[in-house]
Write a protein that holds these residues in place. Structure first.
Motif, PDB file in Angstrom:
ATOM      1  N   PHE A  14       0.837  -1.193   0.000  1.00 22.35           N
ATOM      2  CA  PHE A  14       0.000   0.000   0.000  1.00 22.35           C
ATOM      3  C   PHE A  14       0.873   1.244   0.000  1.00 22.35           C
ATOM      4  CE2 PHE A  14      -2.063  -3.423   2.377  1.00 22.35           C
ATOM      5  CZ  PHE A  14      -3.149  -3.649   1.540  1.00 22.35           C
ATOM      6  N   GLY A  15       0.275   2.397  -0.228  1.00 19.79           N
ATOM      7  CA  GLY A  15       1.012   3.658  -0.202  1.00 19.79           C
ATOM      8  C   GLY A  15       1.343   4.145  -1.592  1.00 19.79           C
ATOM      9  N   LYS A  16       1.911   5.359  -1.643  1.00 18.22           N
ATOM     10  CA  LYS A  16       2.208   5.992  -2.926  1.00 18.22           C
ATOM     11  C   LYS A  16       3.230   5.221  -3.741  1.00 18.22           C
ATOM     12  CE  LYS A  16       1.152  10.759  -1.719  1.00 18.22           C
ATOM     13  NZ  LYS A  16       1.659  12.116  -1.582  1.00 18.22           N
ATOM     14  N   GLY A  17       4.281   4.746  -3.075  1.00 19.24           N
ATOM     15  CA  GLY A  17       5.329   4.019  -3.799  1.00 19.24           C
ATOM     16  C   GLY A  17       4.785   2.770  -4.458  1.00 19.24           C
ATOM     17  N   ALA A  18       3.998   2.006  -3.713  1.00 18.90           N
ATOM     18  CA  ALA A  18       3.406   0.777  -4.262  1.00 18.90           C
ATOM     19  C   ALA A  18       2.458   1.103  -5.409  1.00 18.90           C
ATOM     20  CB  ALA A  18       2.670   0.025  -3.160  1.00 18.90           C
ATOM     21  N   ALA A  19       1.654   2.162  -5.250  1.00 18.23           N
ATOM     22  CA  ALA A  19       0.713   2.550  -6.298  1.00 18.23           C
ATOM     23  C   ALA A  19       1.461   2.953  -7.569  1.00 18.23           C
ATOM     24  CB  ALA A  19      -0.179   3.686  -5.816  1.00 18.23           C
ATOM     25  N   ARG A  20       2.578   3.667  -7.409  1.00 16.73           N
ATOM     26  CA  ARG A  20       3.365   4.068  -8.588  1.00 16.73           C
ATOM     27  C   ARG A  20       3.937   2.843  -9.306  1.00 16.73           C
ATOM     28  NH1 ARG A  20       5.716   8.510  -5.108  1.00 16.73           N
ATOM     29  NH2 ARG A  20       4.431  10.304  -5.607  1.00 16.73           N
ATOM     30  N   ARG A  21       4.414   1.874  -8.533  1.00 13.23           N
ATOM     31  CA  ARG A  21       4.952   0.650  -9.154  1.00 13.23           C
ATOM     32  C   ARG A  21       3.861  -0.080  -9.929  1.00 13.23           C
ATOM     33  NH1 ARG A  21       7.920   0.680  -4.498  1.00 13.23           N
ATOM     34  NH2 ARG A  21       6.508  -0.659  -3.305  1.00 13.23           N
ATOM     35  N   ILE A  22       2.661  -0.131  -9.357  1.00 12.32           N
ATOM     36  CA  ILE A  22       1.536  -0.807 -10.029  1.00 12.32           C
ATOM     37  C   ILE A  22       1.235  -0.091 -11.346  1.00 12.32           C
ATOM     38  CG2 ILE A  22      -0.961  -1.212  -9.877  1.00 12.32           C
ATOM     39  CD1 ILE A  22      -0.508  -1.708  -6.835  1.00 12.32           C
ATOM     40  N   ARG A  23       1.184   1.246 -11.305  1.00 15.78           N
ATOM     41  CA  ARG A  23       0.854   2.014 -12.508  1.00 15.78           C
ATOM     42  C   ARG A  23       1.942   1.896 -13.575  1.00 15.78           C
ATOM     43  NH1 ARG A  23      -0.174   6.223  -8.752  1.00 15.78           N
ATOM     44  NH2 ARG A  23      -2.224   5.872  -7.860  1.00 15.78           N
TER      45      ARG A  23
END
Length: 197
Positions: A14-23
């Motif tokens: 979770f969090g911004k870093g994880a979201a960026r990796r997903i995107r």
């Protein structure tokens, strides 16, 4: 009502870093909630989700981690304000036969009465209750011949079978306004003093 099938994965980061990796992997982080169950954090395929969301109130069949399907409808979609790509999606869990409240787009057809009248969409989307697997995509309202001062109320709109209003029946959906002509500013008469001395 179209149904789209997507293969999705549960996510534990979770969090911004994880979201960026997903995107970066052309996927979209999302959350599935509803029916009193714990929210389920998902990773959805970006391109397929983007295509599915082109249909208003699309019914999405989710194959979660290759297991049985869950039905969901999009509840909130966040997009990048500049580039427009999907940043996050909230999905609402639904069951076949269950009634859900959604907003469906209101389209118009026909020409207003002559005279430069303007059509105002007071509600661009009409709240209705419908069975989850039979959500109407839109409603079309004829405005042919309507003159200034005319209004279309929610109760005047013919809904597709199985759908009922989820808004006050006297709510104004569309109204016709008279065009306002611009008045030329009155020119000061010659020799008239316009400012006090």
């Amino acid at each position: 009502m179209s149904e789209v099938k997507l293969a999705v994965e549960t996510r534990t980061e979770f969090g911004k870093g994880a979201a960026r990796r997903i995107r970066r992997d052309n996927k979209v982080p999302g959350v599935l909630y509803g029916h009193g169950s714990q929210p389920l954090h998902l990773t959805l395929p970006g391109h397929e989700l983007l295509l599915a969301l082109r249909t208003p109130n699309v019914l999405i069949s989710l194959a979660i981690d290759g297991k049985g399907d869950e039905l969901a409808i999009p509840k909130a979609v966040q997009r990048d304000p500049v580039k427009g790509f999907l940043e996050h999606v909230d999905l609402l869990l639904v069951k076949r036969g269950e009634k859900v409240t959604v907003e469906i787009p209101v389209h118009t057809e026909g020409e207003l009465a002559p005279g430069g009248n303007l059509l105002e969409h007071v509600l661009v989307a009409l709240p209705v209750e419908a069975e989850a697997t039979h959500i109407p995509q839109s409603v079309t309202v004829s405005v042919a011949g309507l003159a200034a001062g005319a209004a279309v109320h929610a109760k005047d709109i013919v809904l597709p079978s199985g759908a009922t209003l989820a808004v006050d029946e006297d709510a104004v959906v569309l109204q016709v306004l008279a065009a306002q002509a611009e008045e030329a500013p009155e020119e000061a008469a010659e020799g008239e003093v316009t400012a006090e001395a």
